[in-house]
Write a protein that holds these residues in place. Structure first.
Motif, PDB file in Angstrom:
ATOM      1  N   CYS A 239       2.275   0.932   6.285  1.00  0.00           N
ATOM      2  CA  CYS A 239       2.208  -0.313   5.500  1.00  0.00           C
ATOM      3  C   CYS A 239       3.482  -0.526   4.691  1.00  0.00           C
ATOM      4  O   CYS A 239       3.939  -1.661   4.533  1.00  0.00           O
ATOM      5  CB  CYS A 239       1.000  -0.277   4.566  1.00  0.00           C
ATOM      6  SG  CYS A 239      -0.577  -0.396   5.439  1.00  0.00           S
TER       7      CYS A 239
ATOM      8  N   GLY B  46      -5.205  -0.944   4.832  1.00  0.00           N
ATOM      9  CA  GLY B  46      -3.880  -1.457   4.493  1.00  0.00           C
ATOM     10  C   GLY B  46      -3.339  -2.446   5.508  1.00  0.00           C
ATOM     11  O   GLY B  46      -2.982  -3.579   5.172  1.00  0.00           O
TER      12      GLY B  46
ATOM     13  N   HIS C 291       0.862  -1.187   0.000  1.00  0.00           N
ATOM     14  CA  HIS C 291       0.000   0.000   0.000  1.00  0.00           C
ATOM     15  C   HIS C 291       0.892   1.229   0.000  1.00  0.00           C
ATOM     16  O   HIS C 291       1.344   1.699   1.047  1.00  0.00           O
ATOM     17  CB  HIS C 291      -0.942  -0.024   1.205  1.00  0.00           C
ATOM     18  CG  HIS C 291      -1.804  -1.250   1.246  1.00  0.00           C
ATOM     19  ND1 HIS C 291      -3.034  -1.320   0.640  1.00  0.00           N
ATOM     20  CD2 HIS C 291      -1.582  -2.487   1.770  1.00  0.00           C
ATOM     21  CE1 HIS C 291      -3.542  -2.534   0.801  1.00  0.00           C
ATOM     22  NE2 HIS C 291      -2.676  -3.254   1.475  1.00  0.00           N
TER      23      HIS C 291
END
Length: 652
Positions: A325, A389, A319
């Motif tokens: 992330c 995410g 992501h």
């Protein structure tokens, strides 16, 4: 000067975004994958695109959409598709973005014709633009229309700051007209099939465009026959020669054939969490470096088979627009499983609606404790939307660690260790192939898929190389066992193909071809002198361990003693040196000291045919712990799993 491939990629995506305002955008799979790693679909929609669709002859656009942007690798099939879409739409303004250098597109458009004068005069890009504009004009059929053709090098993704991959070339593997070993020792591009030749040129053109943008002037080194072809295009093509005259930052490019060492990519001994996830979960549709994550546990949808049910889009691992992330993804490559689990638990605990125990009070984070927090968000779409995410990443790791496939992988890890011990203990009269045959026969009881055992077999042949000569009796026995197993399991082994009844004779022929390939695999390091063995004595002095060709190469590269690396060839060696030196070569003992890759501040190591995240981690760690000041980038065509590597090698 920036040595960041992330910056290179972002700069060129900005050029794309500048052209999409008010446009219907069409992308091929490789470009869509590159977009995913730059930020994804919303980058186009927020940038002003009126629609985004896949590049397919079945797609068209609304009649009120007058502008179209096509982001494509510009293959002949894709160019036909572009024309088909244009004919079925009502565009007055078309922009064709070729992600591949236009001089390469020109060669492909004129395949079979003598265009050497155009190429040598550096007119190929301009001629390609003329041909492509004419093609688009014919498809539009309008006198008052705007047509643009532009080259924008979209071909890289960067899992970390020091690793980059090339999705458009994920199918590129060192083959010579479909064979693992070339028929002739005198190799040139025409030793390859037309598609293989095209892939070599395209990869070389991509690297050339990247080096142009980053102002790199490269010294080219290579290991392996296929890499020598890519090196040759980079060294000698007119476009690359012209670019090097204008670039000023010295760089070393080292190109390596994956086939020299297939042990690393066919091994199930995985420490990297990312390797484990990729070996267990299916690929994200159309992608070669991300996985599809079943997110049905968080939704109200009734999904019976997430892999086939299209009502629920799969999640994924990467992501780009969420810093947390991006960090977690890098941890999956470089950190231990324990550290990854604590990282995910820590991030999830901040959104936990049930207030689970603090990560500080936990001695161990289990898949169940992570799953509990994730499941607490079920149906709470406000939380899911804000933290999509990390929830997807957590579910990917949970599904991987709880999957029945993990038990298969653990069993294969122990089998690999047994094989290694057998090889070390009895190098001359080993019974390893007998062991492999027995494993294949008992695969159903052990719940081991044939494709994973085939990966183990490739691993064995690559590990032994030319150090062990297997007996004809054992190889014949293995072939017969494979023939029967392929007949029994052909529907699952060739699941992607049209289901057909395979005869015993056909399966026997497949088994013969596999055995021939395996024998070729064992010969791959025959051309090497220093790195011809990957079974090395442990530093403790007790037992042996696998140390891959890439690992040995990097350790020698960063060694302050600068040991000889005879297997690493330099493109400038040979006749050029003789010409430079004149008659001095006859009178002086050594006209000049030989070059070393670390003479340049930036080193790019590019592996053709795939790499694992575990290898990336180990190579990077070797560089870091050595203390060298050079920036070392590690690159490959894709991240690869044992089964994918096996299919590449055996052409299944």
């Amino acid at each position: 000067m920036s040595t960041s491939v992330i910056d290179f990629s972002k700069a060129w995506w900005s050029e794309v975004y500048n052209r999409i305002i008010g446009a219907a955008v069409f992308l091929d799979d490789a470009s869509a994958e590159c977009l995913h790693w730059d930020g994804g679909l919303f980058n186009l929609l927020m940038g002003g695109a009126v629609s985004v669709k896949t590049l397919s002859p079945f797609e068209t656009s609304s009649k009120d959409h007058k502008k179209a942007v096509f982001i494509t690798q510009a293959t002949s099939t894709q160019l036909q598709t572009v024309c088909e879409i244009i004919r079925n739409s009502n565009f007055t303004h078309c922009i064709l973005i070729s992600c591949v250098s236009l001089d390469v597109v020109f060669l492909e458009l004129n395949e079979g014709r003598d265009v050497s004068d155009v190429v040598s005069a550096a007119r190929a890009p301009a001629e390609a633009i003329k041909q492509l504009e004419g093609m688009l004009q014919d498809a539009m059929g309008k006198t008052h229309s705007i047509i643009e053709v532009v080259h924008i090098p979209i071909f890289t993704i960067s899992p970390t700051n020091v690793v980059f991959l090339t999705p458009p070339y994920h199918k590129l593997f060192p083959l010579y007209d479909g064979k693992l070993i070339p028929d002739s020792t005198s190799l040139d591009l025409y030793s390859l099939s037309s598609s293989e030749r095209s892939h070599v040129r395209r990869l070389a053109s991509g690297l050339n465009s990247m080096f142009d943008s980053m102002n790199f002037k490269e010294d080219i080194y290579y290991m392996g026959a296929f890499s020598s072809l890519v090196a040759g295009v980079l060294e000698n093509s007119p476009v690359c020669l012209a670019r090097r005259k204008n670039c000023s930052n010295p760089t070393s490019l080292i190109i390596v054939d994956r086939t020299l060492d297939l042990c690393g990519v066919t091994s199930h001994s995985m420490d990297s969490v990312l390797d484990k996830v990729m070996a267990v979960l299916p690929r994200f549709p159309g992608h070669s470096n991300d996985v599809a994550v079943d997110m049905s546990a968080l939704c109200q949808a009734n999904v019976t088979n997430p892999a086939e049910d299209l009502q629920l889009s799969p999640g994924c691992l990467y992501h780009a627009n969420e810093d947390g992330c991006v960090q977690s993804f890098e941890y999956m490559i470089n950190k231990s499983q324990k550290e990854v689990m604590f990282d995910l638990y820590n991030k999830l605990s901040k959104i936990d609606v049930q207030k689970s125990p603090s990560p500080k009070t936990l001695m161990k984070v289990t898949p169940q404790s992570v799953e509990k927090i994730v499941n607490a968000s079920k149906g709470n779409y406000d939380i899911i939307g804000k933290h999509a995410g990390v929830l997807q990443q957590a579910m990917a790791v949970v599904h991987t660690l709880k999957s029945p496939k993990r038990a298969q992988i653990d069993l294969l890890m122990s089998l690999e260790r047994q094989v290694q011990q057998s090889l070390v203990a009895s190098r001359d009269s080993t019974s390893v192939l007998h062991q492999v045959s027995q494993l294949i026969k008992s695969r159903k009881e052990r719940q081991l898929p044939l494709e994973r055992l085939l990966a183990l077999t490739v691993h064995v042949y690559s590990l032994t190389g030319t150090e062990v000569a297997f007996s004809k009796q054992h190889e014949d026995s293995l072939r017969e066992t494979l023939s029967v197993a392929i007949f029994e399991d052909h529907k699952t082994l060739f699941a992607g193909e049209e289901s057909k009844m395979a005869t015993p004779e056909e399966c026997d022929e497949i088994a013969r071809k596999i055995m021939a390939r395996l024998k070729d695999v064992a010969q791959m390091r025959k051309i090497l002198t220093k790195y011809n063995s990957v079974l090395k004595r442990c530093e403790t002095g007790v037992g042996h361990e696998y140390r891959g060709v890439l690992q040995q190469l990097v350790e020698d590269l960063v060694d302050t003693e600068r040991p000889e690396i005879p297997d690493l060839r330099h493109r400038n060696e040979g006749i050029k040196d003789l010409l430079r030196s004149g008659l001095n070569i006859l009178t002086s003992k050594k006209s000049r000291t030989s070059k070393h890759p670390l003479d340049n501040s930036v080193v790019v190591i590019f592996v053709i045919g795939g790499i694992t995240s575990e290898e990336c981690k180990r190579l990077h760690r070797s560089v870091i712990t050595s203390g060298v000041d050079n920036s070392v980038l590690i690159a490959s065509t894709r991240l690869v799993t044992p089964v994918e590597a096996m299919r590449d090698v055996l052409a299944l």
